[in-house]
Design a protein around this motif. Structure first.
Motif, PDB file in Angstrom:
ATOM      1  N   ALA A  11       0.790  -1.216  -0.064  1.00  0.00           N
ATOM      2  CA  ALA A  11       0.047   0.084   0.080  1.00  0.00           C
ATOM      3  C   ALA A  11       0.798   1.311  -0.005  1.00  0.00           C
ATOM      4  O   ALA A  11       1.729   1.372   0.634  1.00  0.00           O
ATOM      5  CB  ALA A  11      -0.949   0.107   1.085  1.00  0.00           C
ATOM      6  N   ARG A  12       0.535   2.251  -0.504  1.00  0.00           N
ATOM      7  CA  ARG A  12       0.969   3.534  -0.673  1.00  0.00           C
ATOM      8  C   ARG A  12       1.019   4.166   0.843  1.00  0.00           C
ATOM      9  O   ARG A  12      -0.200   3.873   1.320  1.00  0.00           O
ATOM     10  CB  ARG A  12       0.667   4.459  -1.668  1.00  0.00           C
ATOM     11  N   SER A  25      -4.000  13.139  -0.399  1.00  0.00           N
ATOM     12  CA  SER A  25      -3.082  12.768  -1.272  1.00  0.00           C
ATOM     13  C   SER A  25      -3.579  11.233  -1.660  1.00  0.00           C
ATOM     14  O   SER A  25      -3.353  10.980  -2.734  1.00  0.00           O
ATOM     15  CB  SER A  25      -1.544  12.920  -0.813  1.00  0.00           C
ATOM     16  N   LEU A  26      -3.513  10.386  -0.797  1.00  0.00           N
ATOM     17  CA  LEU A  26      -3.901   9.035  -1.103  1.00  0.00           C
ATOM     18  C   LEU A  26      -5.248   8.746  -1.475  1.00  0.00           C
ATOM     19  O   LEU A  26      -5.562   7.903  -2.283  1.00  0.00           O
ATOM     20  CB  LEU A  26      -3.844   8.169   0.213  1.00  0.00           C
ATOM     21  N   VAL A  48      -9.178   5.869   3.474  1.00  0.00           N
ATOM     22  CA  VAL A  48      -7.743   5.582   3.827  1.00  0.00           C
ATOM     23  C   VAL A  48      -8.003   4.697   5.190  1.00  0.00           C
ATOM     24  O   VAL A  48      -8.986   4.710   5.871  1.00  0.00           O
ATOM     25  CB  VAL A  48      -6.859   6.507   4.301  1.00  0.00           C
ATOM     26  N   GLU A  52      -2.793   4.839   5.468  1.00  0.00           N
ATOM     27  CA  GLU A  52      -2.373   3.925   4.362  1.00  0.00           C
ATOM     28  C   GLU A  52      -3.714   3.834   3.228  1.00  0.00           C
ATOM     29  O   GLU A  52      -4.555   4.190   3.761  1.00  0.00           O
ATOM     30  CB  GLU A  52      -2.261   2.423   4.565  1.00  0.00           C
ATOM     31  N   GLU A  53      -2.989   3.685   2.012  1.00  0.00           N
ATOM     32  CA  GLU A  53      -3.897   3.517   0.998  1.00  0.00           C
ATOM     33  C   GLU A  53      -4.806   2.445   1.514  1.00  0.00           C
ATOM     34  O   GLU A  53      -4.564   1.241   2.144  1.00  0.00           O
ATOM     35  CB  GLU A  53      -3.328   3.245  -0.214  1.00  0.00           C
ATOM     36  N   THR A  89      -5.714  -7.963  -4.277  1.00  0.00           N
ATOM     37  CA  THR A  89      -6.616  -6.630  -5.128  1.00  0.00           C
ATOM     38  C   THR A  89      -6.776  -7.084  -6.412  1.00  0.00           C
ATOM     39  O   THR A  89      -6.366  -7.999  -6.972  1.00  0.00           O
ATOM     40  CB  THR A  89      -5.649  -5.550  -5.007  1.00  0.00           C
TER      41      THR A  89
END
Length: 408
Positions: A123-124, A140-141, A145, A190-191, A269
């Motif tokens: 995850a981003r 941003s994500l 989240v 986190e994303e 995913t």
């Protein structure tokens, strides 16, 4: 004579006795625990009592035991003791999990950084010290989240948030449940990864990573991620399993895990498997025990001791069936008195075990007031994952958890 393996912390009997028993069948065990031995006595040759959260006390106890017993392996299956265990082994001069790898396994942000550097699908993320920083990271994500403590296990405190308002209402709660080992107050943002959740246990030795157990995770009590059930065995199609194995191997190598069994959690995913985290110890919630039931002859304790002492385990067969566990919760917060399951259901041939794991009087609270408020569990067997899921749901719906209601 059997080799001596040092075990740091033994855990809860209902959830770790199978591992200690399997380890003791092949190795001579010396143990450091926080209290005098009880159920552990049949498996342990010698022991010392020490505050296992106190690094100095653990080091002193380990040195004392090692002076009398030549230790060739050092292990733990307690999440909070992974770093202590690596440090003890280093001081004793016994090859084990590198300290840096153990530290990464205890800090999910550090893991994310290593995954990103190594190109491991994950995850981003961003770290936030305040609500304002968390809001900027979330924007941003892109919402939703996940807010997450960096040093907790079993999804404690993990929360999905869909808006700035939810984030601001939640941020302090996540900070408050952080593990004391994380002292900087930074929360992981986190994303949100969408898809089925799975967990993979692997043995690791000298750069070799061998996944041997794959389990599907079931969560409940949204927006939290309370782990309420697991299903192990043949739970993935061959193509998905092959890709999962590749990602698990890459994740463990990125962290440098060694001489242990690791527990890697992933999301399947639409873009393929992505790593949630790697834990530097065998899986919790009896997931490895489910693997033993699905693979006749498998002893997870023996596998752990074998890699801890520097040898490659015997080949592990593919699972023959599917086995699942469902944790049994009260309908509302209460002080526990008893757990009941209709005898007609408990006697079904597919019900492997039903067990109470909570002492009378224990307060069981549901999220967000409490986490892991389990009265007991039930284990079921079957031919495929759909059958197991249906059987576990039936057991959960039929179970009655009794107690005195707690004030709201």
């Amino acid at each position: 004579m059997k080799e001596s393996v040092l075990v740091i912390g033994s855990g809860h009997r209902h959830f770790r006795e199978y591992a200690l028993r399997g380890l003791a069948e092949a190795f001579r065990l010396v143990l450091i625990g926080p209290a005098p031995l009880d159920w552990q006595l049949p498996y342990v040759a010698d022991h010392r009592t020490a505050d296992v959260e106190d690094a100095a006390a653990v080091h002193a106890a380990a040195a004392d035991l090692a002076a009398e017993h030549p230790v060739t392996g050092v292990v733990t299956w307690d999440e909070s003791l992974v770093t202590h265990t690596a440090e003890v082994a280093a001081r004793l001069g016994v090859p084990a999990m590198p300290v840096a790898a153990a530290q990464a396994c205890r800090d999910k942000a550090r893991q994310r950084e290593r995954f990103r550097a190594a190109g491991v699908p994950s995850a981003r993320f961003a770290l936030a010290a305040s609500e304002a920083e968390a809001v900027r990271a979330a924007e941003s994500l892109v919402f939703p989240v996940v807010l997450k403590p960096r040093g907790r296990a079993a999804s404690i405190g993990v929360r999905i948030v869909h808006s700035e308002t939810e984030l601001r209402e939640t941020f302090a709660q996540v900070q408050e449940v952080e593990n004391p080992s994380i002292e900087d107050g930074l929360v992981l943002v986190e994303e949100f990864l969408s898809g089925p959740e799975i967990a993979v246990d692997s043995w690791v030795l000298d750069g070799r990573v061998e996944p041997f157990s794959i389990a599907a995770k079931r969560t409940d009590y949204p927006p939290y991620f309370e782990e309420v059930a697991h299903v192990a065995g043949r739970v993935l199609d061959p193509a998905t399993e092959a890709r999962v194995r590749e990602v698990v191997i890459a994740a463990n190598r990125a962290l440098g895990t060694d001489r242990t069994i690791t527990h890697t959690e992933l999301i399947l995913t639409s873009d393929g498997p992505k790593v949630v985290e790697v834990n530097g110890r065998l899986g919790g919630d009896l997931i490895p025990r489910l693997a033993e039931l699905a693979v006749p002859g498998l002893s997870v304790g023996r596998v752990l001791g074998t890699v801890a002492t520097g040898r490659v385990p015997e080949p592990i067969a593919a699972p023959e069936g599917v086995v699942g566990i469902r944790f049994l919760y009260p309908a509302t917060d209460l002080a526990f008195t008893r757990l009941e399951l209709p005898s007609a259901l408990a006697d079904e041939p597919w019900v492997h075990e039903v067990r109470t794991v909570t002492e009378t009087g224990t307060e069981l609270c549901l999220p967000p007031r409490g986490f892991l408020g389990r009265a007991g569990y039930a284990i079921a067997t079957g031919d495929d994952i759909a059958v197991i899921d249906a059987r576990l749901l039936k057991l959960a719906e039929a179970a009655a958890v009794h107690g005195e209601p707690l004030p709201s």
